[in-house]
Write an enzyme that holds these catalytic residues in place. Sequence first.
Site, short mmCIF file in Angstrom:
data_model
loop_
_atom_site.label_atom_id
_atom_site.label_comp_id
_atom_site.label_asym_id
_atom_site.label_seq_id
_atom_site.Cartn_x
_atom_site.Cartn_y
_atom_site.Cartn_z
N TYR A 22 7.03 2.21 -7.12
CA TYR A 22 6.60 2.25 -5.71
C TYR A 22 6.05 0.88 -5.29
N THR A 52 0.56 -2.07 1.09
CA THR A 52 -0.37 -1.23 0.35
C THR A 52 -1.22 -2.00 -0.66
N LEU A 106 6.35 3.31 8.89
CA LEU A 106 5.45 4.07 8.02
C LEU A 106 6.21 4.95 7.03
N ASP A 108 16.97 8.42 8.52
CA ASP A 108 16.56 8.19 7.14
C ASP A 108 16.58 6.68 6.89
N LYS A 114 7.47 -1.85 -2.62
CA LYS A 114 6.64 -2.28 -1.48
C LYS A 114 6.41 -3.79 -1.50
N ARG A 137 -3.88 14.93 4.77
CA ARG A 137 -3.33 14.16 3.65
C ARG A 137 -2.38 15.06 2.85
N GLN A 194 1.21 11.77 7.21
CA GLN A 194 -0.21 11.72 7.62
C GLN A 194 -0.46 10.64 8.68
N TYR A 207 15.71 5.51 -5.93
CA TYR A 207 15.58 5.98 -4.55
C TYR A 207 14.39 5.29 -3.86
N GLU A 251 -1.66 -1.00 -3.49
CA GLU A 251 -0.97 -0.87 -4.78
C GLU A 251 -0.32 -2.18 -5.21
N ALA A 305 8.15 6.26 3.95
CA ALA A 305 8.28 5.82 2.55
C ALA A 305 8.20 7.01 1.63
N MET A 306 8.78 6.86 0.44
CA MET A 306 8.48 7.76 -0.66
C MET A 306 7.14 7.23 -1.16
P1 NAP Z 1 3.18 10.33 3.84
O1 NAP Z 1 2.21 11.31 4.39
O2 NAP Z 1 3.79 10.55 2.51
O3 NAP Z 1 4.35 10.19 4.92
C1 NAP Z 1 5.54 9.51 4.63
C2 NAP Z 1 6.52 9.71 5.78
O4 NAP Z 1 7.73 9.04 5.45
C3 NAP Z 1 6.89 11.18 6.04
O5 NAP Z 1 7.08 11.32 7.44
C4 NAP Z 1 8.22 11.32 5.31
O6 NAP Z 1 9.02 12.34 5.83
C5 NAP Z 1 8.83 9.97 5.63
N1 NAP Z 1 9.91 9.58 4.72
C6 NAP Z 1 9.92 9.58 3.37
N2 NAP Z 1 11.09 9.11 2.91
C7 NAP Z 1 11.84 8.82 3.99
C8 NAP Z 1 13.15 8.32 4.18
N3 NAP Z 1 13.94 8.01 3.15
N4 NAP Z 1 13.59 8.12 5.44
C9 NAP Z 1 12.82 8.44 6.51
N5 NAP Z 1 11.58 8.94 6.40
C10 NAP Z 1 11.09 9.13 5.16
O7 NAP Z 1 2.55 8.87 3.81
P2 NAP Z 1 1.26 8.30 4.59
O8 NAP Z 1 0.07 8.52 3.74
O9 NAP Z 1 1.28 8.74 5.99
O10 NAP Z 1 1.56 6.73 4.50
C11 NAP Z 1 2.30 6.08 5.53
C12 NAP Z 1 2.84 4.76 4.98
O11 NAP Z 1 1.76 3.94 4.56
C13 NAP Z 1 3.74 4.90 3.76
O12 NAP Z 1 4.71 3.88 3.85
C14 NAP Z 1 2.83 4.63 2.59
O13 NAP Z 1 3.56 4.13 1.49
C15 NAP Z 1 1.91 3.58 3.19
N6 NAP Z 1 0.54 3.54 2.68
C16 NAP Z 1 -0.20 4.67 2.63
C17 NAP Z 1 -1.52 4.58 2.21
C18 NAP Z 1 -2.40 5.79 2.15
O14 NAP Z 1 -3.44 5.73 1.48
N7 NAP Z 1 -2.08 6.86 2.86
C19 NAP Z 1 -2.06 3.34 1.83
C20 NAP Z 1 -1.25 2.21 1.91
C21 NAP Z 1 0.05 2.31 2.35
P3 NAP Z 1 8.87 13.88 5.35
O15 NAP Z 1 7.72 14.43 6.17
O16 NAP Z 1 10.17 14.46 5.70
O17 NAP Z 1 8.57 13.84 3.90
N1 GDD Z 2 -2.32 12.27 -7.43
C1 GDD Z 2 -3.20 12.42 -8.43
N2 GDD Z 2 -3.35 13.64 -9.01
N3 GDD Z 2 -3.93 11.34 -8.81
C2 GDD Z 2 -4.84 11.53 -9.80
C3 GDD Z 2 -5.04 12.76 -10.42
C4 GDD Z 2 -4.26 13.87 -10.01
O1 GDD Z 2 -4.38 14.96 -10.53
N4 GDD Z 2 -6.03 12.61 -11.35
C5 GDD Z 2 -6.41 11.35 -11.31
N5 GDD Z 2 -5.69 10.67 -10.39
C6 GDD Z 2 -5.81 9.24 -10.08
C7 GDD Z 2 -4.48 8.48 -10.12
O2 GDD Z 2 -4.11 8.19 -11.48
C8 GDD Z 2 -4.87 7.24 -9.32
O3 GDD Z 2 -5.51 6.31 -10.15
C9 GDD Z 2 -5.87 7.78 -8.29
O4 GDD Z 2 -6.26 9.08 -8.76
C10 GDD Z 2 -5.35 7.91 -6.86
O5 GDD Z 2 -4.12 8.62 -6.90
P1 GDD Z 2 -3.39 9.10 -5.55
O6 GDD Z 2 -4.33 9.86 -4.71
O7 GDD Z 2 -2.12 9.76 -5.96
O8 GDD Z 2 -3.13 7.75 -4.76
P2 GDD Z 2 -2.59 6.32 -5.23
O9 GDD Z 2 -3.76 5.39 -5.20
O10 GDD Z 2 -1.79 6.38 -6.45
O11 GDD Z 2 -1.58 5.98 -4.04
C11 GDD Z 2 -1.96 6.20 -2.67
O12 GDD Z 2 -2.63 5.08 -2.17
C12 GDD Z 2 -1.83 3.89 -2.11
C13 GDD Z 2 -2.74 2.78 -1.57
O13 GDD Z 2 -3.46 2.21 -2.62
C14 GDD Z 2 -0.69 6.52 -1.88
O14 GDD Z 2 -1.04 6.93 -0.60
C15 GDD Z 2 0.20 5.30 -1.79
O15 GDD Z 2 1.28 5.58 -0.88
C16 GDD Z 2 -0.63 4.14 -1.22
O16 GDD Z 2 0.16 2.98 -1.13
#
Ligand code: NAP
Ligand code: GDD
Length: 386
Positions: free
Chosen positions: A158, A134, A87, A65, A162, A193, A14, A102, A136, A89-90
């Site tokens: 996770y 993050t 950016l 990777d 991080k 997303r 994303q 992993y 988190e 990450a799993m």
């Molecule tokens: P995302 O949509 O899950 O994208 C993750 C990216 O990382 C994808 O391109 C994925 O590739 C790649 N990837 C996963 N494992 C890898 C590996 N081992 N080697 C190389 N590439 C790998 O995540 P996002 O929401 O864009 O978030 C971007 C970053 O910000 C992540 O590090 C996440 O933890 C962090 N973050 C996200 C949020 C949020 O709310 N979105 C908030 C705080 C921090 P594939 O497409 O092949 O799966």
């Molecule tokens: N995924 C998911 N699915 N979450 C749910 C559900 C469901 O069916 N029902 C309730 N939740 C609750 C989760 O338990 C969590 O408390 C909240 O919704 C948000 O879940 P996610 O949207 O999966 O995001 P996250 O907050 O765990 O993690 C995301 O944000 C982080 C930043 O705070 C990810 O993008 C992480 O990569 C990122 O670091």
Amino acid sequence: MTQKTALITGITGQDGAYLAEYLLKKGYIVHGMKRRSSLFNTDRIDHLYQDPHIEDPKLFLHYGDLTDSLNITRIIQETQPDEIYNLAAMSHVQVSFETAEYTANADGLGTLRILEAVRLLGLAKKTRIYQASTSELYGLVQQVPQSETTPFYPRSPYAVAKMYAYWITVNYREAYGMHASNGILFNHESPIRGETFVTRKVTRALSKIALGLQQSIFMGNLNSRRDWGHAKDYIRAMYLILQQEKPSDYVIATGITTTIRDFIDMAAKEIGLKIEFRGEGPDEIGVLYDVDQERFIEKVGDKYLDQIISRAAVKDVIVGVDKRYFRPTEVDLLIGDPTKSKTQLGWEPYYDLPALITDMMNSDVKLMKKESYLKEGGYDIMNYFE
Ligand code: NAP
Ligand code: GDD
């Protein structure tokens, strides 16, 4: 001004997709790391793709990777980036409980591999590094709201991975004088997303329910609270962080927190569906008790009205809870204090939560209509042995 080169790991995700488009528009040469996959995984950046045979291409993709040091080192050596946005990450918290080793390798050590490659290649003074940290990290929150000085208490494999990445970034900055910064980003969402994060799971399901393609949705913890922003705003913050003279760490958030239940309610109202929640914990349900017909016709279409009205007439259950989605340890409340990023970076989000929901619902209703048309045309089922 000389043209800058950026390397984005996670370009197919994303944030990577939005950031790539943003930097290309700013005139950057953009290199992206993508993983080899048995299916195409570049959907989010296909509109940016440039045939390498055209004159003067600006976007380049490299297989790679984060678990592969040699590969990371080679890509950095070949691309000599001015800026690296790490950016990749799993990124799924719940999945990290099932793939803890992993996750530690990719999300924790992956960051070390990048920092060390930059140092060993003699790029420590040239290459600026952004680490995707993050909210988190705050986990079992020690302060409300959370700022750059709030102590961390990670609550998942996770978040623990991080946490290592956060501190190794700080350590390389202090030990080797590198321009390495953490963006501590709170949840940010968008129409692109990942489908299993809670907001997108909800906007997709409600769109399908509205079109009669799905009966109901099962959720996890409806009481947890998140500070949600729009990814388009958050990638601007990443860019701003690397443009600062000095490296530092910044919280990026809206400062407003909302429960999952309220998010569902708001997303449903966006398309005219009114949900009433009844019961508690695993027994909680959400029933469809009314339809704002004018709104529904405007947002979804009159073709789909009759079936949804008949479901509302019998107060049909459209939301249920399944304990499968509960996490072994949960982060119950996140709310960020973005004062530092607003004052020092001059960062301001354009989207509030209602605007984010409008964007996501508009996009998913459109997407699901495509699915509906395919179904009507008989193109939705594929069996290998028939
Ligand atoms: P995302 O949509 O899950 O994208 C993750 C990216 O990382 C994808 O391109 C994925 O590739 C790649 N990837 C996963 N494992 C890898 C590996 N081992 N080697 C190389 N590439 C790998 O995540 P996002 O929401 O864009 O978030 C971007 C970053 O910000 C992540 O590090 C996440 O933890 C962090 N973050 C996200 C949020 C949020 O709310 N979105 C908030 C705080 C921090 P594939 O497409 O092949 O799966
Ligand atoms: N995924 C998911 N699915 N979450 C749910 C559900 C469901 O069916 N029902 C309730 N939740 C609750 C989760 O338990 C969590 O408390 C909240 O919704 C948000 O879940 P996610 O949207 O999966 O995001 P996250 O907050 O765990 O993690 C995301 O944000 C982080 C930043 O705070 C990810 O993008 C992480 O990569 C990122 O670091």
